[in-house]
Design an enzyme around this catalytic site. Structure first.
Site, PDB file in Angstrom:
ATOM      1  N   LYS A   8      -3.304   0.025  -7.844  1.00  0.00           N
ATOM      2  CA  LYS A   8      -3.443   1.232  -7.196  1.00  0.00           C
ATOM      3  C   LYS A   8      -3.819   2.345  -8.089  1.00  0.00           C
ATOM      4  O   LYS A   8      -4.570   3.318  -7.777  1.00  0.00           O
ATOM      5  CB  LYS A   8      -2.265   1.502  -6.380  1.00  0.00           C
ATOM      6  N   GLU A  24       2.452  10.091  -5.355  1.00  0.00           N
ATOM      7  CA  GLU A  24       1.213  10.790  -4.673  1.00  0.00           C
ATOM      8  C   GLU A  24       1.982  11.760  -3.835  1.00  0.00           C
ATOM      9  O   GLU A  24       3.202  11.493  -3.380  1.00  0.00           O
ATOM     10  CB  GLU A  24       0.656   9.795  -4.080  1.00  0.00           C
ATOM     11  N   ASN A  65       6.430   1.183   6.853  1.00  0.00           N
ATOM     12  CA  ASN A  65       4.819   0.888   6.069  1.00  0.00           C
ATOM     13  C   ASN A  65       4.124  -0.444   6.169  1.00  0.00           C
ATOM     14  O   ASN A  65       3.102  -0.632   5.631  1.00  0.00           O
ATOM     15  CB  ASN A  65       5.133   1.153   4.450  1.00  0.00           C
ATOM     16  N   GLU A 113      -8.796   1.421   2.756  1.00  0.00           N
ATOM     17  CA  GLU A 113      -7.838   2.173   3.481  1.00  0.00           C
ATOM     18  C   GLU A 113      -7.711   3.355   3.249  1.00  0.00           C
ATOM     19  O   GLU A 113      -7.882   4.226   2.051  1.00  0.00           O
ATOM     20  CB  GLU A 113      -6.462   1.529   3.300  1.00  0.00           C
ATOM     21  N   GLU A 165      -6.015   2.925  -0.737  1.00  0.00           N
ATOM     22  CA  GLU A 165      -6.176   1.572  -1.432  1.00  0.00           C
ATOM     23  C   GLU A 165      -7.244   0.861  -1.076  1.00  0.00           C
ATOM     24  O   GLU A 165      -7.755   1.031   0.062  1.00  0.00           O
ATOM     25  CB  GLU A 165      -4.894   0.774  -1.579  1.00  0.00           C
ATOM     26  N   ASN A 174      -8.096  -3.327  -0.462  1.00  0.00           N
ATOM     27  CA  ASN A 174      -7.429  -4.616  -0.443  1.00  0.00           C
ATOM     28  C   ASN A 174      -8.776  -5.490  -0.690  1.00  0.00           C
ATOM     29  O   ASN A 174      -9.654  -5.748   0.295  1.00  0.00           O
ATOM     30  CB  ASN A 174      -6.784  -5.022   0.981  1.00  0.00           C
ATOM     31  N   PHE A 196      13.688  -1.170  13.909  1.00  0.00           N
ATOM     32  CA  PHE A 196      12.472  -1.813  14.610  1.00  0.00           C
ATOM     33  C   PHE A 196      12.059  -3.302  14.014  1.00  0.00           C
ATOM     34  O   PHE A 196      10.930  -3.513  14.066  1.00  0.00           O
ATOM     35  CB  PHE A 196      11.321  -0.747  14.070  1.00  0.00           C
TER      36      PHE A 196
END
Length: 591
Positions: free
Chosen positions: A4, A88, A123, A163, A176, A178, A236
């Protein structure tokens, strides 16, 4: 591009929009706090080598930054063997939209439209779709062109994903890249008609791309749900483990695709990704794709492990989701007190009561048929049952059900004990099927506040799926369990409901049974999931405050902080670092 920190520097050089932040490696918690203050809260702490939501924490103040640095670095080391972190600016309420790219070894690259991936928990993506309802053609093209520029800048040759985070004004920022095939790639294949795996193989062999940018279409709509072995009622989705005792994919339905390596008998472990499958539906438009997904989820049979189908179904029928009003905080916004399952309307409740009563009577009919079998060598007394007087308990409400026999026809009335009988009346006609000793055909006429409801179905108790027609609307239900004590679990509209059915006599006698006292959970800490104890922060005799960290449990390489439910003194500790614990295992007791 898998790093990253490095990828963000390359993106800046390629003139790609990036999120403001610190581009170097964060050395320790103190430096993390200093950097976070300079950027301005809130911030996102991320593992440089991360992916899949692992090693990521949002921090809103100095304390959360220190905790986030600790957990993120530990998760990063555990998951990727690399504990480097970056920080960030956190963009609040964004959408997560990604662009599929495809490059060859001859300097060519294409963007294959976008995927909307904003429905997430911790996330990690839960529901994806293509295309995005939010993007206009101009924004789509701008994002695609920046994604291709980045791919060309690093001479990328294969399928990959760039992304972005997108705010409410359609400003987008590089997140980022992938450098692999994504879990959600099937939705892109559906709307473009391209086989991405085939294209990757061709590129690897050295062939140039066969398509031009103008050749890439958007045909129809596709939705993907990630079916996880998780308990959606706990944050969740906390991991569930076990062995699949029964597994049946809904591949008989139109427009349905299932990607999975799971088979009946497969073990779900705490050390691996809890994904059971990715369920994809395709339609000519979004409405058709979502309706097919709803049907596919209702027809999916998974037994032996807890799964998240209830949550997935509620998301895709939610009015905000249907309108496209979503962001990465969708789940916490829609369910601020946690996911509670489908909330039944009065009509749906009546349907469920009728279904449960029908299942009970069907089981009685099957038992009677067996007892009356003419070839039986054991003499039995034929039951002369003219009435079934039942007590049905649902959500702590008790309903009286009376089924009377007149030849092959049964009539059933039910009412809530707190409600006058004349406000909720029903007639249930149950006719034994001539073709099968295991099936019962039922026609239900329900009258509630002068509204009438008709239900028909073939009640084959040996089938994992039962089709029920409610006023012309087809419903698919699953009877997960039926116990001799009257407990019944029914999966209805995606959610599993516990129903307790007793005969009138059994219900009257049940009043004299002692009920088990509820456990005082404020003084104990039990593991909410199976996992491994990473750290224990207290010892007997320590004073702890409400919300203070007691221990850390790792499951699926995600670390979870367990906290005290009240202020008190530690009485005993039942675990240590390195222990493997199961769901519900006692960890710590307070005085």
């Amino acid at each position: 591009m898998g790093d990253k920190i490095e990828s963000k520097l390359l993106a800046k050089n390629a003139k790609v929009n990036t999120i403001p932040g610190f581009d170097g490696v964060v050395k320790d918690a103190d430096e993390a706090v200093r950097i976070a203050r300079e950027i301005g809260y809130p911030v996102m702490i991320k593992a440089s080598a991360g992916g899949g939501g692992k090693g990521m924490r949002i921090a809103w103040d100095d304390e959360e930054t220190r905790d986030g640095f600790r957990f993120s670095s530990q998760e990063a080391a555990s998951s990727f063997g690399d504990d480097r972190l970056l920080i960030e600016k956190f963009i609040d309420n964004p959408r997560h939209i990604e662009v599929q790219v495809l490059g060859d070894k001859h300097g060519n690259a294409l963007w294959l439209n976008e995927r909307e991936c904003s429905i997430q928990r911790r996330n990690q993506k839960v529901v994806e779709e293509a295309p995005s309802l939010f993007l206009d053609s101009e924004t789509r093209r701008a994002m695609g062109e920046q994604a291709v520029a980045l791919a060309k800048a690093v001479n990328y040759s294969s399928a990959g994903t760039v992304e972005f985070l997108v705010d409410s004004k359609k400003n987008f920022y590089f997140l980022e890249m992938n450098t692999r095939l994504q879990v959600e790639h099937p939705v892109t294949e559906c709307i473009t008609g391209l086989d991405l795996v085939q294209e990757m193989i061709r590129v690897a062999k050295g062939y140039p791309l066969r398509h031009k940018q103008a050749d890439i279409p958007i045909n129809g709509w596709a939705v993907e749900c990630r079916v996880y072995a998780e308990d959606p009622y706990k944050s969740f989705g906390l991991p569930s483990i076990g062995r699949l005792s029964q597994y049946q994919e809904p591949l008989h339905l139109p427009g349905v695709r299932v990607d999975s390596g799971i088979q009946p008998g497969s073990d779900i472990s705490i050390y691996y990704d809890p994904m059971i499958s990715k369920l994809i539906t395709y339609g000519s438009d979004r409405r058709e794709a979502l309706k097919r997904m709803e049907d596919a989820l209702d027809n999916y049979v998974i037994r032996g492990v807890t799964h998240n189908i209830a949550l997935l179904r509620e998301v895709i029928i939610n009015s905000r989701f249907v309108k496209g009003d979503i962001n990465t905080k969708f789940l916490s916004d829609v369910y601020p007190d946690g996911f509670k399952g489908h909330q039944l309307t009065e009509n749906e409740r009546n349907q469920l009561l009728a279904i449960a009563s029908s299942l009970f009577v069907a089981s009685q009919l099957r038992a009677h048929h067996f007892q009356e079998h003419e070839n039986s060598r054991v003499p039995v007394v034929k039951p002369q049952v003219a009435n079934w007087e039942l007590s049905v308990k649902l959500h702590d409400e008790v309903y009286t059900v009376v089924a009377s026999n007149s030849g092959p026809t049964f009539s059933v009335s039910y009412y809530n004990r707190k409600t006058p009988l004349d406000t909720a009346k029903s007639l249930l006609y149950i006719i034994p099927s001539a073709s099968s000793s295991l099936a019962v055909t039922a026609v239900l006429k329900v009258e509630v506040d002068e509204s009438k409801l008709n239900v028909t179905g073939a009640w084959n108790l040996a089938s994992p799926l039962l089709s029920v027609n409610v006023d012309g609307t087809q419903r698919m239900i699953q009877c997960l369990s039926r116990e001799a004590g009257g407990n019944m679990s029914i999966q209805f509209l995606g959610t599993v409901y516990k129903v307790h059915i007793l005969t009138k006599l059994a219900a009257e006698l049940n009043k004299f049974m002692l009920e088990k006292a509820a456990e005082d959970t404020s003084s104990i800490l039990r593991s909410p999931m199976p996992g491994m104890v990473v750290a224990v922060s207290v010892k007997p005799g320590d004073l702890v405050a409400e919300g203070q960290e007691i221990c850390v449990i790792e499951a699926m390489k995600m670390q979870n902080s367990m906290t005290a439910g009240k202020t008190g003194k530690v009485k005993s500790v039942h675990c240590k670092a390195g222990d493997t614990v199961g769901e519900g295992d006692l960890l710590v007791e307070l005085e």
